[in-house]
Design a protein around this motif. Structure first.
Motif, mmCIF file in Angstrom:
data_model
loop_
_atom_site.group_PDB
_atom_site.id
_atom_site.type_symbol
_atom_site.label_atom_id
_atom_site.label_comp_id
_atom_site.label_asym_id
_atom_site.label_seq_id
_atom_site.Cartn_x
_atom_site.Cartn_y
_atom_site.Cartn_z
ATOM 1 N N GLN A 13 30.520 37.442 41.517
ATOM 2 C CA GLN A 13 30.698 38.457 42.553
ATOM 3 C C GLN A 13 29.648 38.326 43.651
ATOM 4 O O GLN A 13 29.805 38.898 44.725
ATOM 5 N N LEU A 14 28.582 37.595 43.387
ATOM 6 C CA LEU A 14 27.468 37.493 44.335
ATOM 7 C C LEU A 14 27.754 36.452 45.409
ATOM 8 O O LEU A 14 28.400 35.440 45.145
ATOM 9 N N TRP A 42 22.509 44.425 42.047
ATOM 10 C CA TRP A 42 23.400 43.310 42.449
ATOM 11 C C TRP A 42 24.443 43.831 43.428
ATOM 12 O O TRP A 42 24.734 43.190 44.435
ATOM 13 N N GLN A 43 25.038 45.000 43.111
ATOM 14 C CA GLN A 43 26.076 45.552 43.995
ATOM 15 C C GLN A 43 25.494 45.874 45.369
ATOM 16 O O GLN A 43 26.161 45.668 46.396
ATOM 17 N N VAL A 59 25.255 42.651 47.288
ATOM 18 C CA VAL A 59 26.580 42.228 47.758
ATOM 19 C C VAL A 59 26.951 42.984 49.019
ATOM 20 O O VAL A 59 27.399 42.397 50.003
ATOM 21 N N ASN A 102 27.285 41.108 52.701
ATOM 22 C CA ASN A 102 28.639 41.005 53.259
ATOM 23 C C ASN A 102 28.878 41.983 54.397
ATOM 24 O O ASN A 102 29.838 41.826 55.137
#
Length: 107
Positions: A68-69, A98-99, A102, A106
């Motif tokens: 997902q990264l 981590w989220q 992201v 992005n």
């Protein structure tokens, strides 16, 4: 990440995600996959067994979330009190960071 140059690159103008116990720094790496580096200082976690536990939980969380990264170099830095968290609390906290990485990379 393996070399000091790779770590220094991340420390120059990084994208941060921080909590009271852990900071994650990210920097685009030009590759097609993320890479992980760990900075777990003796100053904050005195015993090797504690430092190794934090590293193990961070690596496992990275392994689970790596798809997902974005393609970035990541450095996980432990702060004071990090060693007092349980493995579950630590994994949950790192997952949230981590989220955040992201979203910031992005968005």
């Amino acid at each position: 990440m393996l070399t000091p140059e790779q770590f220094k690159n991340v420390f120059k103008d990084p994208i941060p995600a921080s909590s009271p116990h852990i900071t994650i720094l990210a920097k685009p790496n030009g590759l097609n996959h993320p890479r992980l580096g760990l900075a777990i200082p003796k100053k904050h976690i005195k015993l090797a067994v504690g430092r190794n536990r934090v590293k193990r939980v961070a690596r496992e969380s990275f392994r689970i979330h790596q798809h997902q990264l974005p393609a970035v170099d990541l450095v996980v830095i432990a702060k004071g009190g990090c060693g007092n968290l349980t493995n579950e609390e630590l994994a949950k906290l790192i997952g949230k960071l981590w989220q955040r990485i992201v979203r910031r990379c992005n968005g």
